[in-house]
Design a protein around this motif. Sequence first.
Motif, PDB file in Angstrom:
ATOM      1  N   THR A  48      14.298 -33.769 -12.697  1.00 54.70           N
ATOM      2  CA  THR A  48      14.326 -35.146 -13.195  1.00 54.70           C
ATOM      3  C   THR A  48      13.148 -35.955 -12.682  1.00 54.70           C
ATOM      4  O   THR A  48      12.793 -36.980 -13.245  1.00 54.70           O
ATOM      5  N   GLU A  79      18.608 -31.122 -12.300  1.00 51.16           N
ATOM      6  CA  GLU A  79      19.190 -31.292 -13.620  1.00 51.16           C
ATOM      7  C   GLU A  79      18.104 -31.258 -14.691  1.00 51.16           C
ATOM      8  O   GLU A  79      16.927 -31.460 -14.405  1.00 51.16           O
ATOM      9  N   ILE A  80      18.535 -30.996 -15.916  1.00 50.08           N
ATOM     10  CA  ILE A  80      17.610 -31.062 -17.041  1.00 50.08           C
ATOM     11  C   ILE A  80      17.312 -32.531 -17.304  1.00 50.08           C
ATOM     12  O   ILE A  80      18.227 -33.324 -17.527  1.00 50.08           O
ATOM     13  N   ILE A  90      13.596 -35.010 -21.792  1.00 56.56           N
ATOM     14  CA  ILE A  90      13.203 -33.820 -22.547  1.00 56.56           C
ATOM     15  C   ILE A  90      13.223 -34.086 -24.044  1.00 56.56           C
ATOM     16  O   ILE A  90      12.583 -33.393 -24.829  1.00 56.56           O
ATOM     17  N   MET A 129      15.306 -21.976 -19.965  1.00 57.45           N
ATOM     18  CA  MET A 129      15.482 -22.282 -18.544  1.00 57.45           C
ATOM     19  C   MET A 129      16.539 -21.366 -17.932  1.00 57.45           C
ATOM     20  O   MET A 129      17.124 -21.684 -16.905  1.00 57.45           O
ATOM     21  N   ILE A 167      20.047 -24.463 -12.125  1.00 62.25           N
ATOM     22  CA  ILE A 167      20.085 -25.792 -12.724  1.00 62.25           C
ATOM     23  C   ILE A 167      21.536 -26.233 -12.899  1.00 62.25           C
ATOM     24  O   ILE A 167      22.388 -25.463 -13.353  1.00 62.25           O
ATOM     25  N   LEU A 220      19.772 -21.700 -22.060  1.00 60.47           N
ATOM     26  CA  LEU A 220      20.088 -22.316 -20.765  1.00 60.47           C
ATOM     27  C   LEU A 220      21.087 -21.453 -20.003  1.00 60.47           C
ATOM     28  O   LEU A 220      21.782 -21.922 -19.101  1.00 60.47           O
TER      29      LEU A 220
END
Length: 963
Positions: free
Chosen positions: A378, A400-401, A405, A416, A421, A440
Amino acid sequence: MQLSVSIFLILVFAPLLILSVDTAFNDDVLGLIVFKAGLEDPKAKLVSWNEDDANPCNWDGVKCDPSTNRVSALVLDGFSLSGHIDKGLLRLQFLQILSLSRNNLTGTINPDLTRLGGLQVVDLSENNLSGSISDGFFQQCGSLRSVSFAKNNLTGKIPDSLNSCSTLATVNFSSNQLYGELPSGIWYLRGLQALDLSNNFLEGEIPQRIENLYDLRELSLQKNRFIGRLPVGIGGCLVLKSLDFSNNFLSGGLPESIQRLSSCKSLSLQGNSFTGGISEWIGELKNLEMLDLSANRFSGWIPKSIGNLDSLNKLNLSRNHITGNLPESMANCTKLLALDISYNQLTGNLPSWIFRMGLESISLSGNSFGRSKYPSLTSTPAFYHGLQVLDLSSNAFSGEIPSGISSLNSLQVLNMSTNNISGSIPSGIGELKSLSILDLSDNKLSGSIPSQIDGAISLIELRLQKNFLGGRIPTQIDKCNSLSSLILSHNKLNGSIPAAIANLTDLQNVDLSWNELSGSLPKELANLSLLMSFNVSHNHLQGELPVGGFFNTISPSSLIGNPSLCGSVVNHSCPSVHPKPFVLNPNSSYSNSSSSLDGGHKKIIFSISALIAIGAAAFIAIGVVAVTILNIHVRHSMSRNAAPFAFSGGEDFRYSPTSDPNYGKLVMFSGDADFADGAHNLLNKDNEIGRGGFGVVYRTVTRDGHSVAIKKLTVSSLIKSQEDFEREVKILGKMRHQNLLALEGYYWTSSLQLLIYEYISRGSLHKLLHDENSRNVLSWRQRFNIILGMAKGLAYLHQMNIIHYNLKSTNVLIDHSGEPKIGDYGLVRLLPTLDHCVLSSKIQSALGYMAPEFACRTVKITEKCDVYGFGILVLEVVTGKRPVEYMEDDVIVLCDMVRSSLEVEQCIDEKLLGNFAAEEAIPVIKLGLICASQVPSNRPDMAEVINILELIQCPSEGQEELE
């Protein structure tokens, strides 16, 4: 007097001069017309070529010298011509350019073409020319400056006479089947500017003294079998702009002279065994735009001097042993668009400049980024909006994503997977309209799948398995109508499977296993025609399975762990459901005044269910009468109008809906039994396409243009009764798998039995491997996919409790997409007993594939005999050799030959040398040997074989295709 003599001479010799010029014109016309006579011109590109014309200068593809009106250029590129190159071209004495590329010309290259003394350019590329390059072609090359035979089927060695063509500037023999060593004198062609010998079978060391080629600008030797080191003096080619030695067997360090190639724009050395570090002098190549050192054994740190390459737009250092981190100096590579450093041993923090450089593709997978102190994703700076591929998989990233994005509006691939994550999937994922692959998986994500996923309308693959996701599968997912893979296994998803998934008509692979899903499977899922796998094992599903399509042949292993599911596949019959009857109250009456009839009679009280039953019975009775009348009418009509299908064998072949013993019975599992021309030629010798132990195969076409293959069984005396035969054939007809040849129907009489299969025009695996006339050489990737496909087809048969018994390369067909289809499965089930003698007599053509237990009556025949045959097939596919080969005074058994070989790599098909993945091929050969073990218990089952093959398959294969 002198004047009169002059006039006389003019009158006498002028006609001769005119005749000489006309003869020259006619020579060009005649030569081209003769050349045309040897061609086929399906698109009428040569319609303007008229033999009555005085000269050919206005013909399509023909150019003349305006001063002489003689043909100077013949350019017929892409005219779709076929045939051979006729000697008529030798009449074109003033021809300078001959370009016939991108056609379908066959035959050999005429060595006399270079007798045309003014010929400067010869381009015969992208045809189907064969044979060797004659030594005579270059012995009198005159003024020849450019020659290209690229993308043909030429064999043999590069002729030594090439060294004598001092005028040559461009030579292109790429994409043929040339072998042997490079002529040592090739480096003495001082005027050579471009040399392309790529994609052949050339071998040996690359000759030294390459520095003699002062004018060399392009050198391409990739995809061959060269060994040893690069020439020390390669840096002497000071004007070299493109250098490609990729995919050979070169080794050692890079010669320091390379740093002198200051004009070089492209340097490609991937797929070799180069060692040592990447030297600091790499920064001297100031004009370098593409640098590819991938798939070698380079070690050490990435040099800081790489930041001096300010023209670099593509850098690939993947699949090496590079350590350390990315140097900060790389931020100076301001034109860099694609960065691939995957599968190395890089560590540390991910530099912030990566996302500020305007990169279009970033691949950092398979490293150890994030193991040391690493900021949460982040806190990463703003992403660049032009990024298309972002692969951070298989590292140690945490955090975290980032919600930002969503600003990557050009992103097509986001991977990823296999990190640490956490957090939830941001809803902004749905704003990525161009995203086609989202992976993911194998992280610690929680929360639910955002309903906004429907905004990712280009999504093809969605992989979220092995996380902690909960909630329901969003119904909005049906807006992603291009989705072909939906992998959500090993999560905590609950609720029912939305019926909306059935709207995703491109779905091929679905895995929802190991979740907490409940409810029943939507019946509409049976309409997904492209479905290849659907795994819902280990959930809480219940009720009846969908009927039809893929679900008729779904593997039971894809359903286990759902004890309340029912249907034939799970061997659990569904309970009958009867509605409770509505019973009229016996104490009620229609009216007080009419509560009884005739005073003392009993009351007649009917339940609603009884009334329904009475009505149904009446309806059925009426239907029976109607059907009987229609049957009488139809039989009468058929007896007058139906013509039997005549065969050369004298049998009658017609569709008969009755059990009339005078007619054969034709049954098609799908579609109509309507054959073109009344099918009277079905079993003619001209239609025969193959023979085997169980029968002869013919090809025919149904009236709607659908080709089918018909096997006439030659085991009639051994066939079971009609009832048993039809029962077994119908079981085989339900077998539907992409790697099995589909059985489409059958025909029965007591003396003739036919099986109707789908028709595969490309032919058998045996033909593709061993037919010397075949132009197609199977690549390693194609061979690996064939092996994997055969394994999947055989595993499916074993799941259905069917042993093939007759596995061999002639029984494996290859469709146009390269997918293998196993044929002739289950035919032994049509025989009354599985007697060893019967089996061995029927499959004696499978010599070399038969498991040793066939020779022993006391050993039980099991699926392991198929595994043995599969092992031999694996060796046959990899080596290109038959299971048994007969020499003049010896017999070579493939299995024994491979097992006794000192170096496994020596067994690889020579057509593949230099063009295969050793890290795959060697384990595959070893797997084949294990499968072909003499002891049945030592052989793995086919499910294990598939797992092993999927582990063998290079992990970077999929990513390479993305790039």
